[in-house]
Design an enzyme around this catalytic site. Structure first.
Site, PDB file in Angstrom:
ATOM      1  N   PRO A 349      43.552  43.904  40.235  1.00  0.00           N
ATOM      2  CA  PRO A 349      43.539  43.048  41.417  1.00  0.00           C
ATOM      3  C   PRO A 349      43.133  41.610  41.088  1.00  0.00           C
ATOM      4  CG  PRO A 349      42.198  45.011  41.759  1.00  0.00           C
ATOM      5  CD  PRO A 349      42.563  44.990  40.332  1.00  0.00           C
ATOM      6  N   LYS A 353      49.292  38.610  41.104  1.00  0.00           N
ATOM      7  CA  LYS A 353      50.594  39.271  41.280  1.00  0.00           C
ATOM      8  C   LYS A 353      51.255  38.801  42.576  1.00  0.00           C
ATOM      9  CE  LYS A 353      48.693  43.332  41.147  1.00  0.00           C
ATOM     10  NZ  LYS A 353      47.289  42.942  40.967  1.00  0.00           N
ATOM     11  N   SER A 671      39.725  58.055  26.661  1.00  0.00           N
ATOM     12  CA  SER A 671      39.560  57.088  25.573  1.00  0.00           C
ATOM     13  C   SER A 671      38.135  57.028  25.034  1.00  0.00           C
ATOM     14  CB  SER A 671      39.990  55.705  26.041  1.00  0.00           C
ATOM     15  OG  SER A 671      39.088  55.246  27.005  1.00  0.00           O
ATOM     16  N   LYS A 714      39.265  45.714  27.641  1.00  0.00           N
ATOM     17  CA  LYS A 714      38.109  46.326  26.976  1.00  0.00           C
ATOM     18  C   LYS A 714      37.491  45.367  25.981  1.00  0.00           C
ATOM     19  CE  LYS A 714      39.452  51.145  27.359  1.00  0.00           C
ATOM     20  NZ  LYS A 714      40.020  52.300  26.679  1.00  0.00           N
TER      21      LYS A 714
HETATM   22  P1  ADP Z   1      46.837  40.177  43.148  1.00  0.00           P
HETATM   23  O1  ADP Z   1      48.037  40.225  43.972  1.00  0.00           O
HETATM   24  O2  ADP Z   1      47.123  40.384  41.689  1.00  0.00           O
HETATM   25  O3  ADP Z   1      45.755  41.094  43.605  1.00  0.00           O
HETATM   26  P2  ADP Z   1      46.569  37.502  44.133  1.00  0.00           P
HETATM   27  O4  ADP Z   1      47.941  37.072  43.877  1.00  0.00           O
HETATM   28  O5  ADP Z   1      46.184  37.832  45.513  1.00  0.00           O
HETATM   29  O6  ADP Z   1      46.215  38.723  43.210  1.00  0.00           O
HETATM   30  O7  ADP Z   1      45.602  36.357  43.556  1.00  0.00           O
HETATM   31  C1  ADP Z   1      44.295  36.117  44.021  1.00  0.00           C
HETATM   32  C2  ADP Z   1      44.006  34.641  43.974  1.00  0.00           C
HETATM   33  O8  ADP Z   1      43.891  34.215  42.638  1.00  0.00           O
HETATM   34  C3  ADP Z   1      45.065  33.786  44.586  1.00  0.00           C
HETATM   35  O9  ADP Z   1      44.440  32.779  45.328  1.00  0.00           O
HETATM   36  C4  ADP Z   1      45.784  33.162  43.406  1.00  0.00           C
HETATM   37  O10 ADP Z   1      46.280  31.904  43.715  1.00  0.00           O
HETATM   38  C5  ADP Z   1      44.710  33.089  42.356  1.00  0.00           C
HETATM   39  N1  ADP Z   1      45.271  33.231  41.018  1.00  0.00           N
HETATM   40  C6  ADP Z   1      45.444  34.385  40.346  1.00  0.00           C
HETATM   41  N2  ADP Z   1      45.968  34.140  39.135  1.00  0.00           N
HETATM   42  C7  ADP Z   1      46.127  32.825  39.039  1.00  0.00           C
HETATM   43  C8  ADP Z   1      46.643  31.952  38.005  1.00  0.00           C
HETATM   44  N3  ADP Z   1      47.094  32.438  36.852  1.00  0.00           N
HETATM   45  N4  ADP Z   1      46.670  30.660  38.262  1.00  0.00           N
HETATM   46  C9  ADP Z   1      46.211  30.179  39.429  1.00  0.00           C
HETATM   47  N5  ADP Z   1      45.723  30.910  40.410  1.00  0.00           N
HETATM   48  C10 ADP Z   1      45.664  32.225  40.238  1.00  0.00           C
END
Ligand code: ADP
Length: 765
Positions: A349, A353, A671, A714
């Site tokens: 999370p 994504k 693991s 890890k």
């Molecule tokens: P997921 O869907 O993987 O759970 P989110 O897409 O909801 O995660 O991302 C959570 C927050 O983190 C968002 O505000 C996103 O913009 C920020 N975020 C995550 N990865 C990056 C990244 N590589 N660069 C900039 N912001 C990021």
């Protein structure tokens, strides 16, 4: 042949034998002619209907006409002359001549001999006539009075035709056809045609009348209801809704099939009683049908450089994921292939994504839809409930499409790995229909009933664990892994994305508020515990909220420099303390490595020994798989006591206790196999294992070390815990590539394929 008689040319009516007609004229020609007839010709004349009415000369006269007799001639008050002419007999005409502008011809009376056949036709014709009179409302029965004593078919035909409402041109043939049987056939045909017409007319009239009655009834009832509604203050009736629906359907862009269906349902809605329980359901249905974007599309950006720039500017790192997305879009664009697999972004999370999928939509200029299928166990959630079901609704796919407002959005399906299957059906197989390019152009939601074309939709699924994605779905997905961020990556994301975004959201400028790297690192390490950066984003926002409050309360202080101490001051005590290695090296304690949704951490495993009879005691929240690993480890050691120089007696006289300290980590994985084995050998040999060492790998009964997942996470966890040496399965060699350089500089990696490699390394030296 008789002497020549004058020819009276008539162009608009037919005079039959035994039939009187009244004619009025006011022209000189007719007046001179009738004078001659009256005075010289004994009131007799030949009545002729010319074949060609336009150019009248002797060639335009037919072979047959009627001998007529002037019965009456009188001047009427309007200046015209009225005459009555009686038809005497059908005559054969010949030798037409023109004399002083008048035509004359010879004539011969036609005598008709009637046989039995004529008699039969006579009877048939009488019957037809009776039927005709009975059925045709405008045909009076006066004619019947004239039939008395009549027995000639010839006369009967002439009588009937003079009564029939035929057009002039249709009547003419009855003069020129001499054979009465022929004329009788004409008559029956003409009467039948009339009858059919009358029947049709009556049928239509009946229907119209019925409709009028019904609509009048409805109209009155509706008016009554309106009045009643007004009386109780509810004037917004169904009628106005029908008007709105009709307006909408006329504007709606969709297939004729769908349009027809909606129109039918609107009609049904209109016809329903105002108290009908169906009314609400149907209104809801129409609302769905009329608001779905059946044929609404956005146009894709075809400039992949632009797409790349938007992805780069919205997301830090994720190089591989971005590259694969661009490749995917390039292939899609180049082949125009709608059947390419669906992208599935897999990772813990908060690693971006969903936001990456949203950026893809933005960069392609597409709308977005997002649903989560986590926890659903009912396929109706995907394909909707049938309309007959109380409280029925479309499934989540159609709901998402409606929200997106176009038929080609980027459709994010979150938590595709968290669906369950039970008696209510298998949502995964319904989802398969949605995602399958072979089937999804005809996606059929149970509620909507009509097919909706999903083939232009770009589906992007997300999941946390690739292994938990239902097998049949996994097959269709192009898996793109997004792994946890290292602390350094998080630092960069915070500096380049989260902080500038949060500053803007809080109305602050980078000049007003500055934040040191140490402070960010503190947030990363001790105020958040996650693989991604979601919590970090929230912490930064919470920090800025407090700053804004301070700025507003204390007007003298406008600039803030947030350092290590300010963070502690504003956010309070540290929230998370990562597992640390023991202070000193101890017998029976070895560091394992865990991978959870929060990212990686170390997992020290403890083993102790006390008097007993060789039992194995397990404590800590060990899952089934981990308990199995403990048994395998012990059995592997037992079968290799000599090799490991362990005294046989030890296990016979003692019980072994393995404990995995409680923590917020999921310990249910195989693991830990090599770690458990090492902790046990350390205990049995009474030899310490360095706390700088960590290991991960599944072990088999024969000591083979098998590969594991989540190595990067890890290792990040181990690095944070200051581990210096890590044993990793040889099978995971490729994953080492992903390990950030700054970590590789600090940690030595030892690849092993059999447990004896670890044994030799840590116990033999
Ligand atoms: P997921 O869907 O993987 O759970 P989110 O897409 O909801 O995660 O991302 C959570 C927050 O983190 C968002 O505000 C996103 O913009 C920020 N975020 C995550 N990865 C990056 C990244 N590589 N660069 C900039 N912001 C990021």
């Amino acid at each position: 042949m008789n002497n020549k008689l004058l020819v009276l040319i008539i162009n608009d009516m037919v005079i039959f034998p035994n039939n009187e007609v009244r004619i009025e004229y006011d022209n000189l020609y007719d007046s001179q002619m009738i004078d001659i007839v009256n005075k010289i010709e004994d009131d007799l004349m030949l009545i002729v209907n010319p074949i060609d009415e336009e150019n009248i000369d002797i060639t335009s006269f037919p072979k047959y006409g009627v001998l007529g007799k002037l019965k009456l001639k009188m001047n009427v008050p309007n200046g015209k002359t009225r005459i009555i002419i009686e038809g005497i007999s059908r005559v054969e005409l010949s030798s037409f001549v023109e004399d002083c502008n008048f035509f004359k011809a010879d004539y011969k009376l036609i005598e008709i001999k009637e046989d039995d056949e004529c008699k039969n036709y006579f009877n048939i014709l009488i019957k037809s006539l009776e039927n005709y009179i009975a059925k045709v409302p405008y045909m009076g029965n006066a004619i019947l009075g004239q039939l008395n004593g009549m027995n000639s078919l010839d006369e009967l035909c002439d009588l009937i035709v003079s009564f029939l409402p035929l057009k002039y041109n249709d009547k003419k043939k009855y003069i020129t056809t001499v054979d009465p049987i022929e004329r009788c056939k004409f008559l029956i045909a003409d009467m039948n045609r009339d009858l059919k017409f009358v029947e049709l007319e009556q049928k239509i009239e009946l229907e119209v009348e019925k409709e009028i009655n019904q609509s009048q009834k409805e109209y009155f009832l509706r008016e009554k209801i309106k009045l009643m509604q007004q009386e109780i203050g509810d004037s917004k009736g169904k009628d106005s809704e029908v008007v709105v629906f009709t307006k909408k359907i006329n504007k709606l862009k969709c297939s004729t099939k769908v349009k027809d269906k909606i129109k039918r349902e609107i009609e049904r809605y209109d016809s329903l009683n105002n108290n009908s329980p169906e009314l609400g359901m149907l209104r809801e249905y129409l609302d769905w049908m009329l608001n779905l974007p059946w044929n609404k599309f956005t146009k894709d950006t075809d400039d992949l450089n632009k797409v790349k720039n938007i992805l780069d500017s919205s997301h830090y790192a994720l190089t591989e994921a971005k590259e694969r997305i661009i490749e995917y879009l390039a292939v899609k664009q180049n082949t125009n292939n709608l059947k390419s697999p669906i992208i599935c972004l897999v990772g813990p999370p908060g690693v971006g994504k969903t936001s990456l999928a949203l950026s893809i939509a933005k960069s392609l200029n597409r709308n977005t839809a997002k649903i989560s299928v986590g926890g659903i166990n009912d396929e109706a959630e995907i394909v909707g409930h049938r309309r007959t079901y109380i409280g029925a609704n479309p499934g989540r796919i159609i709901q998402g499409i409606r929200k997106a407002g176009t038929a080609n959005p980027v459709f994010i399906i979150d938590e595709i790995d968290k669906m369950t299957k039970d008696i209510k059906g298998d949502p995964a197989s319904s989802l398969l229909e949605v995602l399958d390019p072979e089937q999804n152009s005809k996606f059929s939601d149970h509620y909507i009933e009509e097919e909706f074309d999903l083939s232009k939709v770009m589906f992007i699924a997300t999941a946390n664990y690739v292994e938990q994605i239902p097998y049949e779905l996994k097959d269709r997905l192009e898996i793109i892994n997004i792994s946890s961020y290292t602390e350094y990556e998080k630092l960069d994301i915070a500096k380049n994305h989260l902080i500038p975004r949060a500053l803007e959201e809080h109305g602050l400028t980078p000049l007003q508020v500055q934040i040191t790297d140490e402070a960010i690192m503190l947030l990363i390490r001790n105020y958040t515990k996650e693989a991604g950066v979601r919590e970090l984003g929230r912490m930064i926002s919470s920090l800025f909220r407090k700053i804004v409050k301070k700025i507003l309360l204390d007007k003298n202080k406008v600039f803030y420099n947030i350092d290590f101490f300010v963070v502690e001051e504003l956010l309070g005590k540290k929230k998370y303390l990562y597992t640390e290695t023991s202070e000193v090296d101890e017998v029976g304690v070895v560091n394992g490595m865990a991978y959870t949704v929060f990212g990686g951490d170390i997992l020290p495993i403890e083993a102790t020994l006390f008097k007993g009879s060789g039992n194995l005691i397990l404590t800590g929240s060990l899952g089934e798989v981990m308990q199995e690993s403990c048994h395998i480890a012990l059995d592997y050691i037992k079968s290799n006591m000599d090799k490991f120089n362990i005294d046989n007696k030890i296990l016979l006289e003692n019980d072994v206790h393995i404990h995995v300290p409680e923590g917020a980590v999921n310990k249910d994985g195989p693991s830990a196999g090599v770690t458990i084995t090492s902790a046990l050998i350390s205990l049995l040999l009474n030899k310490k294992v360095s706390r700088d060492v960590a290991m991960t790998g599944e072990i088999t009964l024969r000591g083979r070390v098998l590969g594991i997942g989540g190595l990067k996470e890890k290792v990040i966890g181990a690095h944070r815990a200051s581990i210096k040496k890590v044993f990793v399965p040889l099978e995971n060699e490729a994953d080492l590539e992903e390990i950030p350089k700054e970590i590789k500089n600090d940690i030595e990696f030892i690849k092993v394929s059999n447990y004896s490699d670890i044994y030799n390394y840590i116990f033999k030296r």
